[in-house]
Scaffold this motif. Structure first.
Motif, PDB file in Angstrom:
ATOM      1  N   GLY A 232      59.254  66.678 -58.225  1.00 41.35           N
ATOM      2  CA  GLY A 232      60.186  65.573 -58.343  1.00 41.35           C
ATOM      3  C   GLY A 232      60.494  65.315 -59.805  1.00 41.35           C
ATOM      4  O   GLY A 232      59.587  65.274 -60.643  1.00 41.35           O
ATOM      5  N   GLU A 233      61.763  65.161 -60.125  1.00 41.46           N
ATOM      6  CA  GLU A 233      62.175  64.933 -61.509  1.00 41.46           C
ATOM      7  C   GLU A 233      61.405  63.793 -62.159  1.00 41.46           C
ATOM      8  O   GLU A 233      61.067  63.847 -63.353  1.00 41.46           O
ATOM      9  N   ASN A 234      61.090  62.756 -61.381  1.00 44.95           N
ATOM     10  CA  ASN A 234      60.423  61.573 -61.914  1.00 44.95           C
ATOM     11  C   ASN A 234      58.931  61.533 -61.598  1.00 44.95           C
ATOM     12  O   ASN A 234      58.294  60.481 -61.726  1.00 44.95           O
ATOM     13  N   SER A 235      58.373  62.659 -61.190  1.00 49.72           N
ATOM     14  CA  SER A 235      56.964  62.687 -60.814  1.00 49.72           C
ATOM     15  C   SER A 235      56.063  62.430 -62.012  1.00 49.72           C
ATOM     16  O   SER A 235      56.295  62.956 -63.108  1.00 49.72           O
ATOM     17  N   LYS A 236      55.027  61.646 -61.783  1.00 48.02           N
ATOM     18  CA  LYS A 236      54.001  61.433 -62.799  1.00 48.02           C
ATOM     19  C   LYS A 236      52.698  62.139 -62.417  1.00 48.02           C
ATOM     20  O   LYS A 236      51.785  62.221 -63.235  1.00 48.02           O
ATOM     21  N   LEU A 237      52.612  62.627 -61.185  1.00 49.53           N
ATOM     22  CA  LEU A 237      51.389  63.298 -60.741  1.00 49.53           C
ATOM     23  C   LEU A 237      51.374  64.761 -61.168  1.00 49.53           C
ATOM     24  O   LEU A 237      50.341  65.283 -61.583  1.00 49.53           O
ATOM     25  N   LEU A 238      52.524  65.426 -61.041  1.00 49.94           N
ATOM     26  CA  LEU A 238      52.675  66.806 -61.502  1.00 49.94           C
ATOM     27  C   LEU A 238      53.563  66.776 -62.735  1.00 49.94           C
ATOM     28  O   LEU A 238      54.766  66.520 -62.642  1.00 49.94           O
ATOM     29  N   SER A 239      52.982  67.034 -63.891  1.00 47.78           N
ATOM     30  CA  SER A 239      53.749  66.964 -65.127  1.00 47.78           C
ATOM     31  C   SER A 239      54.607  68.212 -65.300  1.00 47.78           C
ATOM     32  O   SER A 239      54.310  69.290 -64.755  1.00 47.78           O
TER      33      SER A 239
END
Length: 294
Positions: A240-247
């Motif tokens: 996801g463009e806004n993911s914080k879990l997978l950088s």
């Protein structure tokens, strides 16, 4: 539940717990079955629309299996919450596949489902013929995990599905501006169930103990050795463009270590992208077809 597009499948874990999975479509000898593994507190319902798409694909229909882990959805709750861990859950998946007579397949793992795939790469690599990681990799960002834990522990309890949609939207709208009203409703209905006239989250509350027990002041374990065990297997990584879990940095390192890996960044979504949205179903179908040819 044939009228809903799938059949119910019940089986027992090695320690005697009654577990559940959905089976979509018929076995196709020329197509890998797709094995769908959900996130921490999620269940098979998350994959319903994707599963229907893959099972009814006009070119390459395939059987799809979506699992409810122990303590989620229609699987039984475990009396010992410490059994809610990826090693035991990986064993449950293998037990389910054995009960179905499935030797291998293309695995689609969202979040925790992707961690289970990493464990399977160490436990039973031959079962993996293709892998789709949905917003997960060998490195989980601790700050993002802390946010998820805080949300699960403090989330308001909705009285209606309309309230559930609004609670979810209010908490996640900044990370998911691309979602429609229908997307938010579908997400909420997969997360909650009705019980005695009220809504409850569709998982064992004791599951949250597994989150509370993590010391986020210490570095989280990384799974690079398990990931590198996938180098000979076709891999598609979705972020996801806004993911914080997978950088973005972890995704880049995954691509460096697995040069043949394909990647997709989903605009307007965070952790974790809804796999039934946009062109993701067809791109996943094409990836699985390509994996079969290779």
């Amino acid at each position: 539940m044939k009228q809903a597009g799938y059949e119910d499948f019940h089986y027992s874990s090695t320690d005697g717990l009654k577990l559940y999975a959905r089976i979509y479509g018929e076995r196709n000898p020329s197509a890998l079955p797709a094995i769908c593994l959900a996130g921490l507190t999620r269940n098979a319902a998350d994959f319903h629309d994707l599963a229907l798409y893959l099972a009814r694909h006009p070119k390459t229909p395939r059987q799809v299996v979506a699992f409810d882990y122990r303590g989620r959805g229609r699987s039984a709750y475990d009396r010992d919450w410490q059994n809610y861990n990826v090693v035991i859950e990986s064993g449950d998946i293998l037990a389910g596949l054995a009960a179905m007579g499935i030797e291998h397949g293309g695995f689609i793992g969202t979040s925790r489902g992707g961690l289970i795939i990493h464990v399977l790469a160490a436990m039973r690599p031959a079962v993996l013929k293709a892998v789709v990681f949905n917003d997960i990799g060998p490195v989980v960002e601790g700050a993002a995990l802390a946010q998820i834990r805080a949300y699960l522990e403090r989330a308001p309890k909705p009285r209606t599905f309309a309230e559930a949609v609004e609670i979810s939207r209010a908490a996640q709208k900044d990370n998911f501006p691309a979602l429609t009203d229908a997307d938010w409703e579908r997400m909420a209905r997969a997360f909650y169930r009705e019980e005695n006239g009220t809504l409850v989250a569709d998982f064992d509350p004791a599951l949250l103990n597994t989150m509370s027990s993590i010391d986020l002041n210490k570095p989280l374990p990384q799974m690079w050795p398990q990931f590198e065990g996938l180098r000979g297997i076709p891999v598609l990584a979705i972020r996801g463009e806004n993911s914080k879990l997978l950088s973005a940095e972890t995704l880049e390192e995954m691509a460096r270590r697995h040069p043949a890996m394909e990647t997709i960044t989903v605009e307007g979504q965070g952790h974790a992208p809804l796999l039934e949205t946009g062109d993701l179903p067809e791109r996943i179908a094409r990836f699985l077809e390509k994996a079969e040819r290779s």
